[in-house]
Design a protein around this motif. Sequence first.
Motif, short mmCIF file in Angstrom:
data_model
loop_
_atom_site.label_atom_id
_atom_site.label_comp_id
_atom_site.label_asym_id
_atom_site.label_seq_id
_atom_site.Cartn_x
_atom_site.Cartn_y
_atom_site.Cartn_z
N ALA A 74 0.84 -1.21 0.00
CA ALA A 74 0.00 0.00 0.00
C ALA A 74 0.87 1.26 0.00
O ALA A 74 0.60 2.22 -0.72
CB ALA A 74 -0.92 0.00 1.22
N ILE A 75 1.93 1.23 0.80
CA ILE A 75 2.84 2.39 0.88
C ILE A 75 3.48 2.66 -0.48
O ILE A 75 3.67 3.82 -0.87
CB ILE A 75 3.89 2.14 1.98
CG1 ILE A 75 3.23 2.23 3.36
CG2 ILE A 75 5.06 3.12 1.87
CD1 ILE A 75 4.07 1.67 4.50
N LEU A 76 3.79 1.59 -1.21
CA LEU A 76 4.47 1.75 -2.50
C LEU A 76 3.53 2.23 -3.61
O LEU A 76 3.99 2.83 -4.59
CB LEU A 76 5.11 0.42 -2.93
CG LEU A 76 6.28 -0.07 -2.06
CD1 LEU A 76 6.74 -1.44 -2.53
CD2 LEU A 76 7.44 0.91 -2.07
N ILE A 77 2.23 1.96 -3.49
CA ILE A 77 1.32 2.32 -4.59
C ILE A 77 0.41 3.51 -4.25
O ILE A 77 -0.43 3.90 -5.06
CB ILE A 77 0.46 1.12 -5.06
CG1 ILE A 77 -0.52 0.66 -3.97
CG2 ILE A 77 1.34 -0.04 -5.52
CD1 ILE A 77 -1.59 -0.32 -4.46
N LYS A 81 0.91 12.47 -1.08
CA LYS A 81 0.36 13.80 -0.77
C LYS A 81 -1.15 13.78 -0.59
O LYS A 81 -1.75 14.79 -0.24
CB LYS A 81 0.74 14.78 -1.88
CG LYS A 81 2.24 15.06 -1.90
CD LYS A 81 2.64 16.00 -3.01
CE LYS A 81 4.14 16.24 -2.94
NZ LYS A 81 4.65 16.97 -4.10
N ALA A 82 -1.78 12.61 -0.82
CA ALA A 82 -3.25 12.55 -0.77
C ALA A 82 -3.80 12.38 0.64
O ALA A 82 -4.99 12.57 0.86
CB ALA A 82 -3.74 11.38 -1.65
N PHE A 83 -2.95 12.06 1.61
CA PHE A 83 -3.44 11.80 2.97
C PHE A 83 -3.55 13.08 3.79
O PHE A 83 -2.68 13.95 3.72
CB PHE A 83 -2.49 10.83 3.69
CG PHE A 83 -2.42 9.46 3.08
CD1 PHE A 83 -3.45 8.55 3.26
CD2 PHE A 83 -1.33 9.09 2.31
CE1 PHE A 83 -3.39 7.29 2.69
CE2 PHE A 83 -1.26 7.83 1.73
CZ PHE A 83 -2.29 6.92 1.92
N GLY A 84 -4.62 13.15 4.60
CA GLY A 84 -4.76 14.26 5.54
C GLY A 84 -3.91 14.02 6.78
O GLY A 84 -3.44 12.91 7.02
N TYR A 107 8.58 7.01 3.00
CA TYR A 107 8.01 7.04 1.65
C TYR A 107 6.72 7.85 1.56
O TYR A 107 6.31 8.23 0.47
CB TYR A 107 7.73 5.62 1.15
CG TYR A 107 8.95 4.74 1.00
CD1 TYR A 107 10.24 5.26 1.02
CD2 TYR A 107 8.82 3.36 0.84
CE1 TYR A 107 11.35 4.45 0.88
CE2 TYR A 107 9.93 2.53 0.70
CZ TYR A 107 11.20 3.08 0.73
OH TYR A 107 12.29 2.26 0.58
N VAL A 108 6.06 8.06 2.69
CA VAL A 108 4.77 8.75 2.65
C VAL A 108 4.83 10.06 3.43
O VAL A 108 4.66 11.15 2.86
CB VAL A 108 3.64 7.84 3.19
CG1 VAL A 108 2.30 8.58 3.14
CG2 VAL A 108 3.56 6.55 2.38
N VAL A 109 5.10 9.98 4.74
CA VAL A 109 5.00 11.18 5.58
C VAL A 109 5.97 12.28 5.13
O VAL A 109 5.60 13.45 5.03
CB VAL A 109 5.24 10.83 7.07
CG1 VAL A 109 5.13 12.10 7.92
CG2 VAL A 109 4.23 9.79 7.55
N HIS A 114 1.78 17.77 5.36
CA HIS A 114 1.54 17.90 6.80
C HIS A 114 2.74 17.47 7.64
O HIS A 114 2.67 17.51 8.88
CB HIS A 114 0.31 17.08 7.21
CG HIS A 114 -0.95 17.52 6.54
ND1 HIS A 114 -1.59 18.71 6.85
CD2 HIS A 114 -1.67 16.94 5.54
CE1 HIS A 114 -2.66 18.84 6.08
NE2 HIS A 114 -2.74 17.79 5.29
N ALA A 115 3.84 17.06 7.00
CA ALA A 115 4.98 16.51 7.75
C ALA A 115 5.49 17.48 8.80
O ALA A 115 5.78 17.09 9.94
CB ALA A 115 6.11 16.14 6.78
N GLU A 116 5.58 18.76 8.46
CA GLU A 116 6.16 19.72 9.41
C GLU A 116 5.24 19.99 10.60
O GLU A 116 5.71 20.22 11.71
CB GLU A 116 6.53 21.02 8.69
CG GLU A 116 7.22 22.06 9.56
CD GLU A 116 8.44 21.54 10.34
OE1 GLU A 116 8.71 22.09 11.43
OE2 GLU A 116 9.12 20.62 9.88
#
Length: 228
Positions: A74-77, A81-84, A107-109, A114-116
């Motif tokens: 899931a993380i790879l596909i 940027k789509a996650f809240g 790979y995602v955050v 929103h990472a910062e």
Amino acid sequence: MDGRPSVTETTVAEVMAELAGLEDPKARAVNEKHGDDHGVNLGELRALAKRLKTQQELACRLWETDDSAARLLAILICRPKAFGRAELDTMLREARTPKVHDWLVNYVVKKNPHAEELRPAWSADPDPVVAGAGWALTTERVAKNPEGLDLPALLDTIEADMKDAPDRLQWAMNHCLAQIGIEHTEHRTRAIGIGERLEVLKDYPTPPGCTSPFAPVWITEMVRRQHG
């Protein structure tokens, strides 16, 4: 609705069957030594992800299975940027194993807007695994975007808390310590000194040809390579 499964439902079942077919007991045994609970070769997992390409809805459904191999896929596909912000926070707390946790952060955050906002919130979290994710985001900033970070204060916190921190959090703080020493000449002597005093990971078994995670050795080696 005619009762037939949706395309995504069929695909989830197909993907789960394919992952089950890739299961290798030897790989699972090796992974379990590191706290992971999947037996799929990561090269084969990446090949499957390449074939599936980016599919955000499928990624979300695979995550919901709570299966580690499915979550890594899931993380790879997914589209990072789509996650809240709340979704990422929930996913991090659901990430039970080190590999899922590490891939989610890296790979995602790190690619999400929103990472910062999450970085200081996670760093102060009472759950050491969540706090470790916050420190991983701080390490990323130390290396790539240190403007606005209070590096002496970070070193103060590391000096006070790293020695007795739980393993995953300790590892993340140690990485941050090393990164400060590698990237910031003016703090290098202090960073090395903290590492020498605390002796965190000093005796970590390091394979030949690899750099020790003991911060003084790590810092010295990386600086040598930069100027070699």
